[in-house]
Design a protein around this motif. Structure first.
Motif, PDB file in Angstrom:
ATOM      1  N   GLU A 583      -2.108  -4.989  -6.619  1.00 15.90           N
ATOM      2  CA  GLU A 583      -2.783  -6.195  -7.115  1.00 15.90           C
ATOM      3  C   GLU A 583      -1.762  -7.280  -7.449  1.00 15.90           C
ATOM      4  O   GLU A 583      -1.992  -8.472  -7.182  1.00 15.90           O
ATOM      5  CB  GLU A 583      -3.615  -5.842  -8.345  1.00 15.90           C
ATOM      6  CG  GLU A 583      -4.873  -5.045  -8.014  1.00 15.90           C
ATOM      7  CD  GLU A 583      -5.575  -4.531  -9.260  1.00 15.90           C
ATOM      8  OE1 GLU A 583      -4.939  -4.506 -10.325  1.00 15.90           O
ATOM      9  OE2 GLU A 583      -6.752  -4.142  -9.153  1.00 15.90           O
ATOM     10  N   VAL A 584      -0.633  -6.876  -8.032  1.00 15.78           N
ATOM     11  CA  VAL A 584       0.433  -7.839  -8.319  1.00 15.78           C
ATOM     12  C   VAL A 584       1.011  -8.402  -7.004  1.00 15.78           C
ATOM     13  O   VAL A 584       1.276  -9.608  -6.877  1.00 15.78           O
ATOM     14  CB  VAL A 584       1.543  -7.165  -9.166  1.00 15.78           C
ATOM     15  CG1 VAL A 584       2.750  -8.101  -9.303  1.00 15.78           C
ATOM     16  CG2 VAL A 584       1.009  -6.788 -10.534  1.00 15.78           C
ATOM     17  N   LYS A 585       1.186  -7.516  -6.018  1.00 12.19           N
ATOM     18  CA  LYS A 585       1.746  -7.918  -4.724  1.00 12.19           C
ATOM     19  C   LYS A 585       0.817  -8.904  -4.001  1.00 12.19           C
ATOM     20  O   LYS A 585       1.279  -9.927  -3.434  1.00 12.19           O
ATOM     21  CB  LYS A 585       1.951  -6.674  -3.865  1.00 12.19           C
ATOM     22  CG  LYS A 585       2.763  -6.905  -2.606  1.00 12.19           C
ATOM     23  CD  LYS A 585       3.025  -5.577  -1.906  1.00 12.19           C
ATOM     24  CE  LYS A 585       3.877  -5.774  -0.656  1.00 12.19           C
ATOM     25  NZ  LYS A 585       4.156  -4.482   0.030  1.00 12.19           N
ATOM     26  N   ILE A 586      -0.482  -8.594  -4.010  1.00 10.54           N
ATOM     27  CA  ILE A 586      -1.463  -9.480  -3.362  1.00 10.54           C
ATOM     28  C   ILE A 586      -1.473 -10.853  -4.027  1.00 10.54           C
ATOM     29  O   ILE A 586      -1.528 -11.900  -3.347  1.00 10.54           O
ATOM     30  CB  ILE A 586      -2.858  -8.837  -3.406  1.00 10.54           C
ATOM     31  CG1 ILE A 586      -2.897  -7.607  -2.480  1.00 10.54           C
ATOM     32  CG2 ILE A 586      -3.946  -9.833  -3.019  1.00 10.54           C
ATOM     33  CD1 ILE A 586      -4.130  -6.749  -2.639  1.00 10.54           C
ATOM     34  N   ALA A 587      -1.436 -10.872  -5.377  1.00 12.08           N
ATOM     35  CA  ALA A 587      -1.392 -12.152  -6.093  1.00 12.08           C
ATOM     36  C   ALA A 587      -0.119 -12.911  -5.749  1.00 12.08           C
ATOM     37  O   ALA A 587      -0.111 -14.154  -5.632  1.00 12.08           O
ATOM     38  CB  ALA A 587      -1.484 -11.904  -7.588  1.00 12.08           C
TER      39      ALA A 587
END
Length: 632
Positions: A583-587
């Motif tokens: 989720e951090v990577k996608i953001a």
């Protein structure tokens, strides 16, 4: 709805019950007994028979039959002599002497009138007997007798009490009122403590389990609530969470109440044992009693010289009328005096004389030092309160205008456990215990140098009793003088007496030092007989059994299940951690693409990476759901 079986009697002793009669004690106590009722019916039948002698034969025969039946009922109870003997036995068990039985009820103090009221309801022998704090005003010997009597009571008994030995002796079930609920436990006081302790463990365990489940539900809703494909699962968990929140709120109230109930029951148990060890148990209470700082005064508070005291002093009184005579002692600042003596020895009379009550001093002198202010707290003070006034207003009215604020009065009430709405309600709506606390609150805000107490712990529960003992101790340390007559051993020990005033055989002698160990009531108390022979079903419920040991195969199964569950939980943690990183990577990909502006080639590459990450995240989410379902 409460339904009483037709023909059954109910007897109720309130905390504030008094005989309120001028009849002799024996006559008043036995006036509602089964024998008295049968004798009354026999006299009525006899009068009806005499009136029917001139009537027709069939009426005469009918009246004669009624009279014969009434006599048979009276004889079945042993007759009036047996009834009188039983009444005398009950009264003597409660501390009355042979001479007391012919005295008028109105010649006794409120505490002794309470005993008359108790004897009266016991002799009534109702099918349903309701007793509210019956051991108030009783000494150790009378409490032991009452416990033995109630243990063999042949009908139904409901008892409200803080007296642990009495409850253990008399009761086969314990009902606890807590958090607005009534919980019933089979067995006596000790069985109740064991069962309730287990319930407290179960309540805490259930709350912890529900808190953990709620946290998992909230995590799911946060993670999947916005996904259209997971809306049904999220809504289902929202409904489950709402139900959990209701139960969690109930359990939090129960657990908080359990803590307070545990303090009270431990204090009651401590009160039954006596000794300094009791102080550690009741010390957890939150009540606090702070007496008004003693005014400046001379070291010598009261000097008693050749005094004689009695019930009805005055100009016509003689030394022959005195209960105690030739009394010589001095009360000084910093003293904590325990007054000891048998019932009827004159302890209350002496306290009233020291407090300046008119008619008590028959001879000699009781002189106060300069600046001395004597305050007397008696057994009956709560009965004289203005019943239409609330507790806080009454406390405020006991001081000159401006000496106290309304909040000060409320604080004094709250210190004795009369907090919140209880301090604002009219006194006539309060229980006997709450009225006693209001009277005590008014006493503690009034400045005294010498405090005299006659049975101050009646109607108080263990935390309030401990708070009062600490308050009186602090008062003496601050320069006051405290004299106490009480049957409550735990309270007297907590006071840590510096002197003993022994009353008996027409004398009163003050000596330095605490009471001897053999003088405490517990040393003479041989204990009570436990109520016996409950129905078999009750015995079965009351038994506290260890759970059976699991078989070897069952134990292996539990170990396998535990190992598998541990693997699943570890995998769930791993999956959750990967999901959070994705989720951090996608953001982060979104931020990179926003910063590139019109560089469509690079944006396309990053977008492809983002889609791959989203696909991986979706796979992990599905695995997360499967793992959660397997663990629930």
């Amino acid at each position: 709805m409460v339904t009483l079986h037709p023909g059954a009697q109910m007897g109720f002793l309130r905390q504030t019950a008094v005989a309120g009669s001028t009849r002799p004690v024996l006559e008043e106590a036995s006036s509602m007994s089964r024998v008295a009722a049968a004798a009354g019916k026999a006299r009525e039948a006899e009068a009806a028979l005499e009136a029917a002698e001139g009537d027709e034969a069939h009426k005469l025969v009918k009246a004669a039959g009624v009279y014969a039946d009434a006599l048979a009922d009276l004889e079945a109870l042993g007759g009036e002599e047996a009834g009188e003997a039983l009444a005398a036995r009950v009264l003597k068990g409660l501390g009355f002497s042979d001479a007391d039985l012919t005295r008028g009820c109105d010649t006794f103090s409120g505490g002794w009138q309470m005993r008359i009221g108790l004897a009266k309801v016991l002799l009534q022998e109702p099918e349903v007997l309701l007793l509210d704090e019956p051991s108030n005003h009783l000494d150790a010997a009378a409490k032991t007798w009452l416990g033995d009597y109630l243990a063999s009571y042949p009908y139904s008994l409901m008892l409200v009490s803080h007296d642990a030995p009495l409850m253990e002796a008399a009761c086969t079930h314990v009902a606890e009122v807590s958090s607005g609920r009534l919980s019933s436990y089979a067995g006596g006081w000790k069985a109740f403590q064991q069962l309730r302790a287990q319930k407290m463990v179960n309540d805490r365990s259930e709350l912890e389990k529900l808190d953990k489940e709620a946290a998992e539900l909230e995590a799911f809703i946060r993670r999947f609530g916005a996904k259209a494909t997971m809306a049904a699962q999220a809504n289902s968990r929202k409904l489950r969470l709402a139900k959990l929140d209701v139960r969690r709120q109930e359990l939090r109230a129960v657990v908080a109440s359990d803590r307070q109930a545990a303090i009270a029951s431990e204090a009651a148990e401590a009160a039954s044992e006596g000794g300094e060890a009791a102080l550690a148990l009741v010390g957890s209470g939150r009540m606090a009693v702070k007496l008004h700082k003693p005014p400046r005064s001379t070291r010598e508070q009261l000097v008693v010289s050749k005094a004689a005291v009695g019930h009805n002093g005055g100009p016509s009184a003689t030394l022959d009328d005195a209960v105690l005579g030739d009394i010589d002692f001095k009360l000084e600042r910093h003293m904590r005096v325990a007054m000891l003596g048998p019932n009827g020895a004159g302890k209350s009379t002496l306290l009233h004389a020291l407090g300046g009550r008119p008619g008590k001093l028959h001879g000699g002198h009781i002189e106060e030092g300069d600046g001395v202010e004597v305050g007397l707290f008696t057994q009956d003070l709560a009965q004289d309160l203005p019943m239409d006034t609330c507790a806080a207003e009454y406390v405020l009215s006991c001081r000159p205008v401006g000496a106290l604020t309304y909040q000060d009065a409320r604080n004094a009430c709250g210190g004795l456990g009369l907090a919140g709405d209880s301090a604002e309600r009219p006194l006539h709506q309060l229980s006997g215990g709450e009225k006693a606390r209001a009277a005590m609150a008014a006493y503690v805000v009034t400045p005294h140098t010498t405090c005299l107490f006659d049975e101050p712990t009646n109607h108080l529960d263990p935390p309030a009793i401990e708070a009062l003992a600490q308050g009186l101790y602090d008062h003496s340390e601050a320069g006051g003088c405290v004299v106490v007559s009480s049957h409550n051993e735990t309270f007297m020990r907590a006071l840590q007496p510096t002197h003993v005033l022994r009353v008996g055989d027409g004398k009163a002698t003050l000596t330095r030092g605490p009471p001897e160990e053999h003088e405490w009531p517990s040393a003479a108390n041989k204990g009570m007989t436990k109520r016996t022979d409950p129905p078999k079903s009750q015995k079965a419920k009351a038994a506290v059994k260890e759970p059976p040991a699991p078989s070897a195969s069952a134990d292996e199964t539990c170990k396998l299940d535990f190992k598998e569950a541990k693997k699943l939980r570890n995998r769930l943690k791993t999956v959750t951690s990967k999901m959070e990183r994705l989720e951090v990577k996608i953001a982060g990909f979104d931020e990179e693409m926003a910063a590139l502006g019109a560089d469509m080639g690079t944006i396309g590459e990053i977008s492809a990476k983002q889609e791959a990450a989203k696909a991986e995240l979706e796979e992990l989410e599905m695995e997360w759901l499967e793992l959660e379902d397997m663990l629930t």
